[in-house]
Motif scaffolding. Sequence first.
Motif, PDB file in Angstrom:
ATOM      1  N   LEU A  88       0.869  -1.177   0.000  1.00 22.21           N
ATOM      2  CA  LEU A  88       0.000   0.000   0.000  1.00 22.21           C
ATOM      3  C   LEU A  88       0.902   1.222   0.000  1.00 22.21           C
ATOM      4  CD1 LEU A  88      -3.101   0.764   2.083  1.00 22.21           C
ATOM      5  CD2 LEU A  88      -1.177   2.310   2.237  1.00 22.21           C
ATOM      6  N   GLN A  89       0.598   2.188  -0.854  1.00 24.66           N
ATOM      7  CA  GLN A  89       1.383   3.418  -0.953  1.00 24.66           C
ATOM      8  C   GLN A  89       0.461   4.618  -0.877  1.00 24.66           C
ATOM      9  OE1 GLN A  89       2.949   4.325  -4.854  1.00 24.66           O
ATOM     10  NE2 GLN A  89       4.689   5.419  -3.993  1.00 24.66           N
ATOM     11  N   VAL A  90       0.827   5.590  -0.035  1.00 22.24           N
ATOM     12  CA  VAL A  90       0.112   6.863   0.041  1.00 22.24           C
ATOM     13  C   VAL A  90       1.028   7.922  -0.541  1.00 22.24           C
ATOM     14  CG1 VAL A  90      -0.943   8.592   1.536  1.00 22.24           C
ATOM     15  CG2 VAL A  90      -1.107   6.171   2.138  1.00 22.24           C
ATOM     16  N   VAL A  91       0.532   8.638  -1.547  1.00 21.58           N
ATOM     17  CA  VAL A  91       1.261   9.747  -2.146  1.00 21.58           C
ATOM     18  C   VAL A  91       0.549  11.012  -1.691  1.00 21.58           C
ATOM     19  CG1 VAL A  91       2.037  10.822  -4.277  1.00 21.58           C
ATOM     20  CG2 VAL A  91       1.878   8.328  -4.121  1.00 21.58           C
ATOM     21  N   GLY A  92       1.190  11.795  -0.842  1.00 21.44           N
ATOM     22  CA  GLY A  92       0.558  12.990  -0.283  1.00 21.44           C
ATOM     23  C   GLY A  92       0.602  14.163  -1.238  1.00 21.44           C
ATOM     24  N   GLY A  93       0.345  15.326  -0.713  1.00 20.71           N
ATOM     25  CA  GLY A  93       0.384  16.545  -1.509  1.00 20.71           C
ATOM     26  C   GLY A  93      -0.869  16.731  -2.327  1.00 20.71           C
ATOM     27  N   ALA A  94      -0.727  17.395  -3.463  1.00 18.39           N
ATOM     28  CA  ALA A  94      -1.877  17.751  -4.296  1.00 18.39           C
ATOM     29  C   ALA A  94      -2.572  16.512  -4.858  1.00 18.39           C
ATOM     30  CB  ALA A  94      -1.434  18.658  -5.433  1.00 18.39           C
ATOM     31  N   SER A  95      -1.821  15.412  -5.080  1.00 17.46           N
ATOM     32  CA  SER A  95      -2.435  14.227  -5.685  1.00 17.46           C
ATOM     33  C   SER A  95      -3.290  13.448  -4.694  1.00 17.46           C
ATOM     34  CB  SER A  95      -1.363  13.317  -6.278  1.00 17.46           C
ATOM     35  OG  SER A  95      -0.518  12.842  -5.255  1.00 17.46           O
ATOM     36  N   ASP A  96      -2.917  13.422  -3.416  1.00 15.50           N
ATOM     37  CA  ASP A  96      -3.697  12.747  -2.367  1.00 15.50           C
ATOM     38  C   ASP A  96      -4.199  11.391  -2.867  1.00 15.50           C
ATOM     39  OD1 ASP A  96      -4.594  12.655   0.229  1.00 15.50           O
ATOM     40  OD2 ASP A  96      -6.458  13.696  -0.193  1.00 15.50           O
ATOM     41  N   THR A  97      -3.256  10.498  -3.175  1.00 10.25           N
ATOM     42  CA  THR A  97      -3.548   9.222  -3.815  1.00 10.25           C
ATOM     43  C   THR A  97      -3.126   8.054  -2.945  1.00 10.25           C
ATOM     44  OG1 THR A  97      -3.231  10.225  -5.992  1.00 10.25           O
ATOM     45  CG2 THR A  97      -3.067   7.832  -5.873  1.00 10.25           C
TER      46      THR A  97
END
Length: 86
Positions: free
Chosen positions: A65-74
């Motif tokens: 599981l990967q969380v990509v923060g910032g503007a993408s919030d994915t």
Amino acid sequence: MRVTVISPERAVFDGDAESLVAPAYDGQVGILPRHAPFMTLLGDGVLAVRQGADTSRYRVSGGFLQVVGGASDTVRVVADSVTDFT
């Protein structure tokens, strides 16, 4: 936040969600919008994706599981095995 759940066989879920609970290799992990960048290995268990009053549940095994923060919030869930929870 945008959530994608895939397995080697198919794309299982791709859409917006309010929260996600996943079975990490060492216990449950909960993800909400604007979560800090994060990555973990998945264990075996139930993945729950909440969209308003609806919750989609899947049985997952292995992967990450990967969380990509910032503007993408994915949030990306790439599992070795995913089946619909019954």
